[in-house]
Design an enzyme around this catalytic site. Structure first.
Site, PDB file in Angstrom:
ATOM      1  N   GLY A 318       0.839  -1.193   0.000  1.00 13.23           N
ATOM      2  CA  GLY A 318       0.000   0.000   0.000  1.00 13.23           C
ATOM      3  C   GLY A 318       0.876   1.245   0.000  1.00 13.23           C
ATOM      4  O   GLY A 318       1.986   1.255  -0.554  1.00 13.23           O
ATOM      5  N   SER A 319       0.407   2.264   0.694  1.00  9.66           N
ATOM      6  CA  SER A 319       1.074   3.565   0.630  1.00  9.66           C
ATOM      7  C   SER A 319       2.432   3.584   1.302  1.00  9.66           C
ATOM      8  O   SER A 319       3.212   4.521   1.109  1.00  9.66           O
ATOM      9  CB  SER A 319       0.184   4.626   1.269  1.00  9.66           C
ATOM     10  OG  SER A 319      -1.059   4.651   0.610  1.00  9.66           O
ATOM     11  N   THR A 320       2.732   2.580   2.114  1.00 11.83           N
ATOM     12  CA  THR A 320       4.065   2.566   2.720  1.00 11.83           C
ATOM     13  C   THR A 320       5.133   2.442   1.640  1.00 11.83           C
ATOM     14  O   THR A 320       6.303   2.713   1.876  1.00 11.83           O
ATOM     15  CB  THR A 320       4.220   1.391   3.714  1.00 11.83           C
ATOM     16  OG1 THR A 320       3.980   0.170   3.008  1.00 11.83           O
ATOM     17  CG2 THR A 320       3.230   1.510   4.855  1.00 11.83           C
ATOM     18  N   PHE A 321       4.693   2.045   0.449  1.00  8.44           N
ATOM     19  CA  PHE A 321       5.616   1.858  -0.670  1.00  8.44           C
ATOM     20  C   PHE A 321       5.961   3.189  -1.348  1.00  8.44           C
ATOM     21  O   PHE A 321       6.879   3.261  -2.147  1.00  8.44           O
ATOM     22  CB  PHE A 321       4.966   0.902  -1.675  1.00  8.44           C
ATOM     23  CG  PHE A 321       5.878   0.377  -2.742  1.00  8.44           C
ATOM     24  CD1 PHE A 321       6.975  -0.419  -2.431  1.00  8.44           C
ATOM     25  CD2 PHE A 321       5.642   0.670  -4.085  1.00  8.44           C
ATOM     26  CE1 PHE A 321       7.803  -0.916  -3.430  1.00  8.44           C
ATOM     27  CE2 PHE A 321       6.470   0.177  -5.085  1.00  8.44           C
ATOM     28  CZ  PHE A 321       7.556  -0.624  -4.758  1.00  8.44           C
TER      29      PHE A 321
END
Lengths: 621, 382
Positions: A318-321
């Site tokens: 998800g957005s941690t990427f």
């Protein structure tokens, strides 16, 4: 008279012949005796010793597993048991019945013992009951004189004081199976246990020690007559882990009943301080031997207690990427931090529409804003510019899609897709839309929570390729820890990402502002992530996207959060993944916050080596 | 003449004592003492359960031996046939009761004593055959028709014992009788005939052998073919002997026997314990004692004036030899395992008593060596 003389002469002749023959045969016996007892003697002496001397192995005590402060995570405890020696019992069945008054021993178990007694020679002790409480054991001791054949006995068994809290890291021991056999005769001892998972398995040889040998004289029935001599073995070595028992305990409690995992590591040394995966399981049950029902319950649980989700759970990041995508873009020089990209809530590519999580759109976004508010459209755009292969290369530098090499088994390496990978895997060409999806950590991209922690650590430590490790000091890993290498990532890119993460949890517009640490000296910097598990249909989008709590559990989004702290002088990296937990900001970030508070409190309390400052760590920026 | 006859024919007790071959008695006592010491050892250094009872039996047997020795040799001549008849009846009784008992029924329970009729027959047959050949002159012995009766006399008990089944004793009876025939002067070619006949009978006998007996013969040639069954005994026996070496492991220190690797360690296989604990030296000492006894037995035969005495002494001595040879050859793996005790050493009452009574007869022959006995009752020798 003459006849008698003849008879006498014949007799004398014949008797002499008879005596001579006997003398010859007796000489033959003497010759045979000489052959056996002098010429062949050595061989028979050897055979006689083979007959009478048996080697008995003395199992060494297994090494303990300790946490970084010396707290025991696995040790050996006295196993109070009762054995029966049939030849000393007048009536085995009666004795067992009398024993059943003292300790729990049902009819089925009694029948089992009786069968065993029949199979063995009468002087061989048969185990009647194991793992008795001290009270039960004491009771048997008191009544033992009235129970002929019954012998209270103390053995050793592996014990795990923290139970399920450490099971995924420490592992468990169990009965030796066919594939465990290495030729070490110890393994063939009845009742011997070997490490089956976790550290118990990967450091099996180290913990096991070397067997001692007792040479005993046995008779033809195998009864031991006496010990001739004994060579003591070598006890297994203790193993100190980087884990902090109190922290780990706290993490497991925090994750509670969720199907979740969390990793805390030292960003400079790579030491893993906590590696939690819930639900846990009782490692002791494997030592004793699981019942069929218990096994079915464990394997049938949808929350998969046996899986170490921290190293084997694979999730879309998800957005941690987004930090990876940002750094890839900055390093390639394709985007400047100040460049603004307009978010209208969605972008179109061909006939496909890609949505931002904020339907109304974010408006004009710079990179810091985009990370802080986790704007999807911004990252669709820059991902498209950078391309999947550059993103993948950067991701690899940060440890995504590659095994971390942590010292416990069953680690998965996740997946960092490239054009080449897709071609080889599916035979189809890479679609640009897939790059967009990957840009927000969805689609093919899969990571493990441990990899997320490694990524965060490498960002926070200024771009050093630190590797996670669990074992503090053993000859195998102790002195070989080398200074991590600097990664080929621009300092500016790293600094920007670090600043963005600070803002995520420290400015009111940040996605994790609610989960900030108010004590600024402990403040965390982080990044939320919410990864979609189900596909949202166009019809649903046009109508209304269902909220997570309206969905069945297994269709809800995974909640992710990565963070480091303290923001002013980063030391600890953490990652939290709550399966089907909902949004990262609400389900994962508060957990990460609590974990980071705990670890910093522990450090301040001067607990163990957490307080020790590593000079080489300080030297780095 | 009457005076001489009186001196020779009727001896006082004192004369008999003076005339006794005390050295042979000493040899027998030494051997039996050796045996009791071995029984003490195989019991793990205890008088129970064997050594003490064996000592009592030896005492009883030795008393009987002396009693038998002092009885006039002519009385034994007179009793030869009746004793043989009693032996046959006892064997038949065992045969009938054998159906009731389990497996091999070889004993008659007399309450205080288990009588083994085959042991009685060993002596009775020697007595009877000695008496028979004593009554034949040199020419008669050459004639076949005179041999029919003694052949039947020997074969009937041998056959009865064989069906018990007790192959060892049957062989002992058969070979013992053969030795008497030989000493009595039966022509060489007749023995050759029997030998050829025996070779021809081998397939027939093989068919009649019990399965376990066949196993024993087969395992003799290859003990390893059945290391847990029939071959086990002989393997362990050879290991015990061989590991004893030249000097042995020391009294009471034989591991093979004390750890129970040896079967029948107190009876038929006791020689292996002896060999293990006293080595080659101990084994040769026992063989030396036996040889001395055999030499004395033959010496008695040569000194006897009557054919009956001569044959009796040779018969008993040869039977004794057969015991020891078959037993020792068996435990050393030279011949198949057959149940024959080691004389004067093995645990067992009947054999011990029958051997001692046999030597009582030999001593009687010696004590009364100068008494002439007429070939036929009533006839005076000239």
């Amino acid at each position: 008279m003459k006849r008698d003389l003849n008879t006498h002469r014949t007799f004398t002749r014949r008797a002499l012949l008879l005596g001579g023959a006997q003398a010859a045969l007796v000489t033959g016996l003497a010759a045979r005796m000489y052959y056996l007892q002098v010429i062949e003697s050595e061989q028979y002496k050897l055979l006689a010793d083979e007959n009478r001397i048996n080697l008995r192995l003395l199992p060494p005590p297994r090494g303990r597993v300790l946490d970084r402060t010396g707290v025991e995570l696995a040790n050996n405890q006295q196993n109070y048991r009762v054995v029966l020696i049939a030849e000393q019992a007048d009536n085995v069945a009666q004795t067992l019945e009398a024993l059943a008054e003292l300790i729990p021993l049902d009819a089925y178990e009694r029948a089992k013992v009786l069968r065993e007694v029949k199979r063995r020679r009468s002087f061989v002790p048969v185990t009647v009951a194991e793992n008795l409480t001290w009270e039960e054991f004491a009771r048997v001791n008191v009544y033992a004189p009235d129970l002929p054949g019954i012998q209270p006995d103390i053995g050793e068994t592996r014990a795990y004081p923290y139970g399920g809290k450490m099971a995924h890291v420490v592992g468990y021991v169990g009965a030796v199976s066919e594939r465990d056999l290495t030729g070490d005769p110890l393994l063939e001892l009845p009742g011997f246990r070997v490490g089956k998972s976790g550290i118990e398995r990967t450091r099996e040889e180290y913990l096991r020690g070397k067997a001692g040998v007792s040479r005993v004289e046995v008779n033809a029935f195998g009864r031991v007559i006496r010990e001739l001599n004994r060579r003591e073995g070598q006890p297994g070595e203790d193993l100190r882990l980087s884990l902090d028992a109190e922290l780990q305990n706290h993490m497991m409690d925090l994750l509670g009943d969720e199907s979740a995992s969390a990793v805390v590591m030292d960003i400079h040394s790579g030491e893993v301080l906590g590696l939690a995966s819930t639900p846990g399981f009782d490692p002791q049950a494997f030592n004793i031997g699981l019942t069929q029902q218990a096994w079915t319950d464990l394997t049938g649980d949808p929350r998969n207690p046996l899986m170490n989700k921290a190293i084997a759970g694979q999730y879309p990041p998800g957005s941690t990427f987004k930090m990876i995508v940002a750094m890839a873009a900055l390093d390639a020089g394709l985007v400047s931090p100040e460049q603004k990209i307009f978010c209208s809530g969605h972008v179109d590519l061909g006939n496909q529409r890609f949505h931002c999580w904020k339907r109304t759109g974010h408006g004009n976004m710079e990179m810091l804003d985009a990370i802080e508010q986790s704007c999807d459209v911004y990252f669709y755009d820059i991902a498209k510019r950078v391309g999947i292969d550059r993103i993948a290369e950067t991701a690899r530098h940060f440890g995504l899609g590659v095994e971390t090499g942590i010292e416990i088994p069953a680690e998965r390496k996740g997946l960092m897709p490239t054009r080449e990978w897709k071609k080889a895997r599916t035979g189809e060409a890479w679609q640009q839309g897939e790059t967009l999806v990957a840009g927000i950590g969805q689609g093919f991209v899969l990571i493990t929570p441990l990899q997320l922690a490694v990524m965060t650590a490498r960002i926070a430590n200024g771009g050093f390729a630190v590797k996670p490790r669990l074992i503090m000091d053993s000859p195998e890993s102790g002195e070989t820890v080398t200074e991590p290498e600097r990664m080929p990532i621009g300092r500016n890119a790293l600094q920007l990402v670090v600043e963005a993460m600070r803002r995520v949890s420290n400015v009111p517009t940040g996605t994790a502002f609610a989960a900030r640490i108010k004590d600024t000296s402990m403040a965390l910097s982080g990044k939320t992530g919410t990864s979609q598990v189900r596909r949202i249909t166009r019809a649903e989008r046009e109508n209304r996207v269902l909220r997570n709590d309206e969905l069945p559990w297994e269709q809800r989004d995974h909640a992710l959060f990565v963070a480091f702290a303290p923001t002013s002088a980063p030391r600890y990296a953490v990652s939290v993944v709550v399966e089907h937990g909902g949004s990262g900001s609400s389900a994962a970030a508060p957990l990460a916050r609590d974990i980071l508070i705990k670890v910093q409190e522990l450090e301040r309390a001067g607990r163990g080596s957490l307080a020790t400052v590593r000079p080489q760590a300080e030297g780095r920026g | 003449m009457a005076l001489v006859d009186d001196r020779r024919n009727e001896m006082t007790f004192f004369q008999k004592v003076r005339n006794t071959n005390w050295f042979l008695i000493v040899l027998l006592f030494l051997t039996a003492g050796f045996g009791i010491a071995m029984l003490y050892s195989v019991a793990g250094g205890k008088m129970d359960p064997w050594a003490s009872r064996q000592a009592v039996r030896f005492a009883v047997g030795a008393s009987l031996m002396l009693f038998v020795a002092f009885v006039d040799i002519r009385i034994w001549l007179r009793l030869a046939y009746p004793l043989y008849a009693i032996g046959l009846v006892l064997l038949l009784i065992v045969e009938v009761m054998g159906e009731v008992g389990m497996g091999a029924q070889r004993w008659i329970d007399l309450g205080f004593f288990n009588l083994q009729p085959s042991e009685v027959m060993k002596i009775a047959l020697v007595l009877a055959l000695s008496r028979y050949f004593h009554g034949l002159n040199a020419e008669d012995v050459q004639r076949f028709r005179w041999l029919l009766i003694p052949i039947v006399m020997a074969l009937v008990p041998a056959a009865l014992v064989l069906v018990e089944p007790d192959l060892g004793t049957a062989i002992l009876l058969f070979l013992g009788a053969g030795a008497l025939f030989f000493a009595a002067g039966v022509l060489w070619w007749k023995f050759a005939l029997v030998f050829v006949g025996a070779l021809g009978a081998i397939p027939f006998v093989w068919d009649r052998l019990h399965l376990y007996q066949r196993e024993r013969v087969l395992t003799l040639f290859n003990p390893e073919r059945d290391p847990l069954g029939a071959g086990y005994q002989i393997m362990q026996s050879k290991i015990a002997l061989g590991s004893g070496g030249l000097w042995g492991k020391g009294y009471l220190l034989g591991t093979q026997s004390h750890l129970n690797f040896l079967p029948e360690k107190h009876s038929d296989f006791i020689f292996t314990t002896l060999g293990e604990e006293f080595g080659l030296v101990g084994g040769l000492i026992l063989l030396g004692l036996y040889t001395a006894i055999l030499i004395y037995g033959f010496a008695v035969a040569f000194r006897a004036r009557s054919q009956f005495g001569r044959l009796l002494a040779v018969g008993v001595t040869t039977t004794f030899f057969l015991y020891l040879f078959i037993n020792i050859a068996m435990v050393m793996g030279l011949i198949p395992v057959v149940g024959v005790p080691l004389p004067l050493i093995s645990w067992g009452g009947s054999a011990m008593v029958s051997i001692l009574i046999g030597f009582g007869l030999v001593l009687s022959v010696y004590i009364h060596r100068d008494i002439p006995i007429p070939r036929r009752p009533g006839l005076d020798p000239t």
